[in-house]
Write an enzyme that holds these catalytic residues in place. Structure first.
Site, PDB file in Angstrom:
ATOM      1  N   TYR A 234     -13.178  17.769  -6.858  1.00 53.93           N
ATOM      2  CA  TYR A 234     -12.984  16.328  -6.709  1.00 53.93           C
ATOM      3  C   TYR A 234     -14.335  15.654  -6.551  1.00 53.93           C
ATOM      4  CZ  TYR A 234     -11.403  11.833  -4.896  1.00 53.93           C
ATOM      5  OH  TYR A 234     -11.194  10.490  -4.713  1.00 53.93           O
TER       6      TYR A 234
ATOM      7  N   ASP B  73     -19.547   2.532   0.974  1.00 55.31           N
ATOM      8  CA  ASP B  73     -18.450   2.655   0.013  1.00 55.31           C
ATOM      9  C   ASP B  73     -17.774   1.298  -0.158  1.00 55.31           C
ATOM     10  OD1 ASP B  73     -16.515   3.653  -1.685  1.00 55.31           O
ATOM     11  OD2 ASP B  73     -15.279   4.486  -0.074  1.00 55.31           O
TER      12      ASP B  73
ATOM     13  N   ASP C 174     -13.057   9.745  -8.669  1.00 56.42           N
ATOM     14  CA  ASP C 174     -12.691   8.470  -8.077  1.00 56.42           C
ATOM     15  C   ASP C 174     -13.371   7.365  -8.884  1.00 56.42           C
ATOM     16  OD1 ASP C 174     -12.374   6.222  -6.506  1.00 56.42           O
ATOM     17  OD2 ASP C 174     -13.287   7.073  -4.709  1.00 56.42           O
TER      18      ASP C 174
ATOM     19  N   ASP D 189     -12.762   4.123  -8.459  1.00 50.59           N
ATOM     20  CA  ASP D 189     -12.649   2.877  -7.699  1.00 50.59           C
ATOM     21  C   ASP D 189     -11.625   1.929  -8.348  1.00 50.59           C
ATOM     22  OD1 ASP D 189     -14.409   3.811  -5.827  1.00 50.59           O
ATOM     23  OD2 ASP D 189     -16.116   2.663  -6.511  1.00 50.59           O
TER      24      ASP D 189
ATOM     25  N   HIS E 236      -8.784   8.491 -10.957  1.00 44.61           N
ATOM     26  CA  HIS E 236      -7.809   7.600 -10.339  1.00 44.61           C
ATOM     27  C   HIS E 236      -8.405   6.216 -10.158  1.00 44.61           C
ATOM     28  CE1 HIS E 236      -9.561   7.782  -6.249  1.00 44.61           C
ATOM     29  NE2 HIS E 236      -9.597   9.102  -6.356  1.00 44.61           N
TER      30      HIS E 236
ATOM     31  N   GLU F  19      -7.631   2.353  -8.241  1.00 48.49           N
ATOM     32  CA  GLU F  19      -6.935   1.840  -7.074  1.00 48.49           C
ATOM     33  C   GLU F  19      -6.606   0.365  -7.218  1.00 48.49           C
ATOM     34  OE1 GLU F  19     -10.590   1.223  -3.983  1.00 48.49           O
ATOM     35  OE2 GLU F  19     -10.352   3.192  -4.926  1.00 48.49           O
TER      36      GLU F  19
ATOM     37  N   CYS G  67     -13.449   1.801   1.969  1.00 47.61           N
ATOM     38  CA  CYS G  67     -12.803   3.087   2.247  1.00 47.61           C
ATOM     39  C   CYS G  67     -11.328   2.870   2.527  1.00 47.61           C
ATOM     40  CB  CYS G  67     -13.476   3.748   3.441  1.00 47.61           C
ATOM     41  SG  CYS G  67     -12.592   5.195   4.072  1.00 47.61           S
TER      42      CYS G  67
ATOM     43  N   ARG H 177      -3.934   4.953  -7.709  1.00 45.54           N
ATOM     44  CA  ARG H 177      -3.968   4.994  -6.239  1.00 45.54           C
ATOM     45  C   ARG H 177      -3.477   3.658  -5.701  1.00 45.54           C
ATOM     46  NH1 ARG H 177      -9.475   5.607  -2.538  1.00 45.54           N
ATOM     47  NH2 ARG H 177      -9.016   3.787  -1.229  1.00 45.54           N
TER      48      ARG H 177
ATOM     49  N   GLU I  34      -2.502   6.238  -0.620  1.00 46.69           N
ATOM     50  CA  GLU I  34      -3.596   6.338   0.348  1.00 46.69           C
ATOM     51  C   GLU I  34      -3.143   5.938   1.746  1.00 46.69           C
ATOM     52  OE1 GLU I  34      -6.040   7.735   1.392  1.00 46.69           O
ATOM     53  OE2 GLU I  34      -7.864   6.804   0.594  1.00 46.69           O
TER      54      GLU I  34
ATOM     55  N   ASN J 234      -4.491  12.887   0.328  1.00 46.57           N
ATOM     56  CA  ASN J 234      -5.892  12.792   0.735  1.00 46.57           C
ATOM     57  C   ASN J 234      -6.026  13.246   2.179  1.00 46.57           C
ATOM     58  OD1 ASN J 234      -8.551  12.164   1.184  1.00 46.57           O
ATOM     59  ND2 ASN J 234      -8.277   9.944   1.114  1.00 46.57           N
TER      60      ASN J 234
END
Length: 301
Positions: free
Chosen positions: A48, A62, A89, A91, A116, A118, A126, A161, A191, A213
């Protein structure tokens, strides 16, 4: 030598086949290409690539400050050295629908097995911090559709996500997840679920592969692989575990070096030179080099 022996297409097919097996796939988060190699040697199912880790590695919070090019560059470095499928990731897709479409193709070109996206609004944060904001459901649906339309390899895994649990509640998170699946998402990453019961309810409500996660110091309980597999989850990530371990060791080492003026007491805690060379496969490089230059050129040539 230290490079992949498989193609990106083969790794994508492998991930799809493993997801269909029904067992839980374990994907620790890599800190860098070297750690991805260690993940493979340790027998895990995949690698990952965490957006939070990449941002921290660049000295950034982040908050969506990294770019698609930076993420794709690190991804390509990792996929060069591991035969495991790698999930990244991405974002919020790094912009509007057109940016999301380009992101998908950049990640395909980087050799990844999937990504993924989101449903947070920019600036994102985060997933286990308070104060998150979401885009409207329809905006995320457009984001997912753009990604699905841009995908060239049908085996490239497109995961949605949702951060809705912390903003709109668990029922809304499930409803959003279903809408994203209808828009073209192959899998869902819910998440910051708060309890084992919530993980179970999500599994019962959404009929595609699900990712759990298991990040430290977050809102979700740290469930074991056995529990997650019993709940019917398909993937589990430990996104920042290796980064936190490594940086904790770095801080301890710096304190010792500052206080003692020498690193001798740290030697038992270090990876040895021989182990480093073993992981980097120096022996194969040496054999390769010797095979190329094991002759003498005739005079005058």
């Amino acid at each position: 030598m230290l490079h992949t022996h498989t193609t990106a297409a083969a790794r994508r097919r492998s991930l799809r086949e493993q997801l269909a097996s029904g067992r839980l796939l374990r994907m620790p988060g890599a800190v860098n290409p070297y750690s991805a190699r260690l993940i493979q040697e340790a027998g895990f199912d995949g690698v990952y690539l965490s957006g939070a880790v990449l941002a921290a590695d660049l000295g950034l919070p982040d908050l969506g400050l990294t770019t698609s090019a930076e993420v794709a560059h690190r991804a390509q470095q990792v996929t060069r050295v591991t035969d495991l499928p790698a999930l990244v990731d991405a974002d919020t897709g790094f912009g509007g629908p057109m940016n999301t479409a380009r992101t998908v193709q950049l990640m395909e070109d980087a050799g990844l097995a999937g990504l993924h996206l989101e449903d947070q609004a920019d600036p994102k944060r985060c997933g286990h911090l308070d104060g998150k904001a979401l885009v409207p459901r329809e905006a995320m649906v457009r984001r997912v559709r753009a990604a699905a339309d841009a995908r060239r390899d049908p085996d490239f895994l497109l995961m949605a996500r949702t951060d809705a649990r912390s903003v709109e509640g668990p029922k809304a998170a499930i409803e959003r997840a279903r809408a994203y699946v209808d828009a073209g998402a192959d899998a869902v990453f819910p998440e910051a679920l708060r309890s084992e019961a919530e993980f179970e309810a999500f599994r019962k409500a959404v009929d595609v592969p699900l990712l759990a996660n298991m990040t430290e110091f977050g809102k979700s309980p740290l469930l074991s692989a056995r529990v997650l597999e019993d709940l019917g989850y398909n993937l589990v990530i430990h996104p920042v575990t290796l980064f936190r371990l490594a940086m904790g060791a770095v801080e301890d080492g710096l304190r010792t070096l500052a206080e003692e003026g020498c690193q001798e007491s740290l030697l038992p805690r270090m990876q040895s030179r021989s182990r480093l060379y073993e992981v980097l496969d120096y022996e194969a490089y040496t054999a390769f080099d010797g095979g190329v230059f094991d002759f003498t050129l005739p005079p005058g040539t």
